[in-house]
Scaffold this active site. Structure first.
Site, mmCIF file in Angstrom:
data_model
loop_
_atom_site.group_PDB
_atom_site.id
_atom_site.type_symbol
_atom_site.label_atom_id
_atom_site.label_comp_id
_atom_site.label_asym_id
_atom_site.label_seq_id
_atom_site.Cartn_x
_atom_site.Cartn_y
_atom_site.Cartn_z
ATOM 1 N N LYS A 1 -6.831 5.768 -19.714
ATOM 2 C CA LYS A 1 -7.121 6.190 -21.089
ATOM 3 C C LYS A 1 -5.958 5.833 -22.021
ATOM 4 C CE LYS A 1 -10.651 8.018 -18.910
ATOM 5 N NZ LYS A 1 -11.896 7.292 -18.771
ATOM 6 N N ARG B 1 0.828 -1.223 0.000
ATOM 7 C CA ARG B 1 0.000 0.000 0.000
ATOM 8 C C ARG B 1 0.856 1.263 0.000
ATOM 9 N NH1 ARG B 1 -1.775 1.859 4.522
ATOM 10 N NH2 ARG B 1 -2.375 -0.098 5.478
ATOM 11 N N ASP C 1 -4.615 18.581 -15.773
ATOM 12 C CA ASP C 1 -5.069 17.257 -16.209
ATOM 13 C C ASP C 1 -4.633 17.109 -17.670
ATOM 14 O OD1 ASP C 1 -6.494 15.070 -17.204
ATOM 15 O OD2 ASP C 1 -8.227 15.421 -15.903
ATOM 16 N N TYR D 1 -13.779 17.382 -16.911
ATOM 17 C CA TYR D 1 -14.323 16.062 -16.598
ATOM 18 C C TYR D 1 -15.317 16.217 -15.442
ATOM 19 C CZ TYR D 1 -14.864 11.325 -15.055
ATOM 20 O OH TYR D 1 -15.417 10.133 -14.664
HETATM 21 N N1 PLP Z 1 -9.764 13.302 -16.271
HETATM 22 C C1 PLP Z 1 -10.297 13.169 -17.498
HETATM 23 C C2 PLP Z 1 -10.009 14.216 -18.522
HETATM 24 C C3 PLP Z 1 -11.138 12.084 -17.790
HETATM 25 O O1 PLP Z 1 -11.673 11.978 -19.013
HETATM 26 C C4 PLP Z 1 -11.397 11.124 -16.780
HETATM 27 C C5 PLP Z 1 -12.281 9.950 -17.021
HETATM 28 O O2 PLP Z 1 -12.997 9.892 -18.002
HETATM 29 C C6 PLP Z 1 -10.822 11.303 -15.520
HETATM 30 C C7 PLP Z 1 -9.999 12.384 -15.306
HETATM 31 C C8 PLP Z 1 -11.071 10.308 -14.409
HETATM 32 O O3 PLP Z 1 -10.294 9.172 -14.586
HETATM 33 P P1 PLP Z 1 -10.715 7.693 -14.098
HETATM 34 O O4 PLP Z 1 -11.953 7.320 -14.846
HETATM 35 O O5 PLP Z 1 -9.514 6.859 -14.418
HETATM 36 O O6 PLP Z 1 -10.972 7.775 -12.616
#
Ligand code: PLP
Length: 377
Positions: A197, A48, A172, A100
């Site tokens: 992704k 962990r 992000d 998001y």
């Molecule tokens: N940031 C973006 C731009 C996303 O498209 C997503 C998910 O679609 C996330 C963060 C969140 O990631 P996760 O689904 O791996 O928790």
């Protein structure tokens, strides 16, 4: 300084010192032998906290993003929450008005419970960002290009604004990946990824990551939070994502090529009201994207003429592209964001988001062309 293609192939990938295996081993151990008083023998104690397979991935991610340290998590949301919840109580965070949906929910529901407030602003409008800064703003959170409207924010300018306010800039970078954009080199302090992704790249592994410009006290606080709240990435997932790194630059080139072809096709189609793709000269963020990205990515969205019903009919008429959420895999995915985001969505009702996959572009264009014609009938 090695180039990104070379880093992607080799970083964190030294052959196993015991066997010479070129593909790294997966260390599944949850616990590591120590001395009678807990003396560590090879730096590890308990999964962990840290583990060797994840360490390799963190090394690779830090190298690709140009940061000093990486931290991997069980999902993108776990990474995002860990960084935001490590801000001090009383802090204010600026988040993008297009982002998001999970970030919006975190800002509305979870951060206030920790005494942190979040407010949304158009990150493409620097005057609006400046005006929205408060004395207690400790972080600007950028997402560029953004989900789902592909808005582009000027990372270097946002870094200046953040630093002038004694705040950090987090970015992000999920849509662009470090292959196309490296926010830390433009002045950002932290980069966040949903490695679910493009890094994973095959729609079969969940993960998240942070890369820090500096291995400083803030990094240590986030590390401590991950250790104690348990958002660690599983070793097999780390191994799959590390494997994804190796082909990421090659895949991104193909995603970009296909997305450009589809964006151009859609932008001249009579059934389409608007296309959001930063590679199109008409996109309001095109000049900034051209400056801070090496290519424009594999994500786009478009708005159908005829509103929500027309958008849903197009989505339903596609045969090759799959109706599904998420992005960054080999298969083209289409989703009606407003439906997926639910009741509090801010996504336009006629918008479809497309994660453009790795199929042949002619087959993709034929599929979208046929679906758009079907709507006109
Ligand atoms: N940031 C973006 C731009 C996303 O498209 C997503 C998910 O679609 C996330 C963060 C969140 O990631 P996760 O689904 O791996 O928790």
């Amino acid at each position: 300084m090695k180039r990104i293609e070379t880093l992607a192939v080799h970083a964190g990938g030294e052959p196993d010192e015991h066997t010479g295996a070129v593909s790294p081993p997966i260390h599944m151990a949850t616990t590591f032998r120590h001395g009678p008083a807990g003396e560590r023998q090879a730096g590890y104690e308990y999964q962990r906290e840290s583990n060797p397979t994840q360490d390799r991935l963190e090394t690779a991610l830090a190298a690709m993003e140009g940061g000093e340290a990486g931290l991997c998590f069980g999902s993108g949301m776990a990474a995002m929450a860990a960084v935001l919840e490590s801000l001090p109580a009383g802090a204010h965070v600026l988040i993008p008005d297009d982002c998001y949906t999970g970030l919006r929910v975190l800002g509305a529901e979870f951060l206030p419970q920790r005494g942190i407030t979040a407010s949304a602003v158009d990150m493409a409008d620097l005057a609006a960002v400046r005006a929205a800064l408060r004395p207690e703003t400790r972080m600007i959170w950028a997402e560029t290009p953004s989900n789902p409207r592909l808005c582009v924010a000027d990372i270097a300018a946002l870094a200046d604004l953040a630093h002038g306010n004694d705040a950090l800039l987090a970015c992000d970078n999920t849509f662009a990946t470090p292959v196309l954009q490296q926010p830390l080199t433009l002045g950002a302090d932290v980069v966040m990824h949903s490695t679910t992704k493009y890094f994973g790249g095959h729609s079969d592994v969940m993960g998240g990551a942070l890369v820090f410009a500096r291995r400083d006290a803030f990094h240590d606080a986030v590390f401590h939070r991950r250790h104690l709240t348990g958002g660690i990435l599983a070793p097999f997932s780390a191994w799959l994502i590390l494997r994804g790194c190796r082909s990421l630059p090659a895949r991104m080139a193909w995603h970009c090529r296909n997305a450009k072809a589809l964006a151009e096709f859609l932008s001249t189609h009579p059934a389409v009201e608007a296309v959001h793709y930063p590679g199109l000269a008409a996109h309001p963020g095109h000049a900034i994207a051209a400056r801070q990205m090496s290519d424009f990515g594999g994500m786009l969205s478009f708005r159908a003429k005829g509103g929500r019903e027309a958008a849903l009919r197009i989505a339903g008429a596609l045969r090759l592209a799959i109706n599904a959420t998420s992005l960054g895999g080999p298969e083209t995915l289409v989703e009606h964001r407003a439906s997926i985001e639910g009741e509090n969505t801010v996504s336009p009702a006629n918008l479809l988001r497309v994660s453009v996959g790795l199929e042949h572009p002619d087959d993709l264009l034929a599929d979208f062309g046929r679906a758009l014609e079907a709507v006109g009938e």
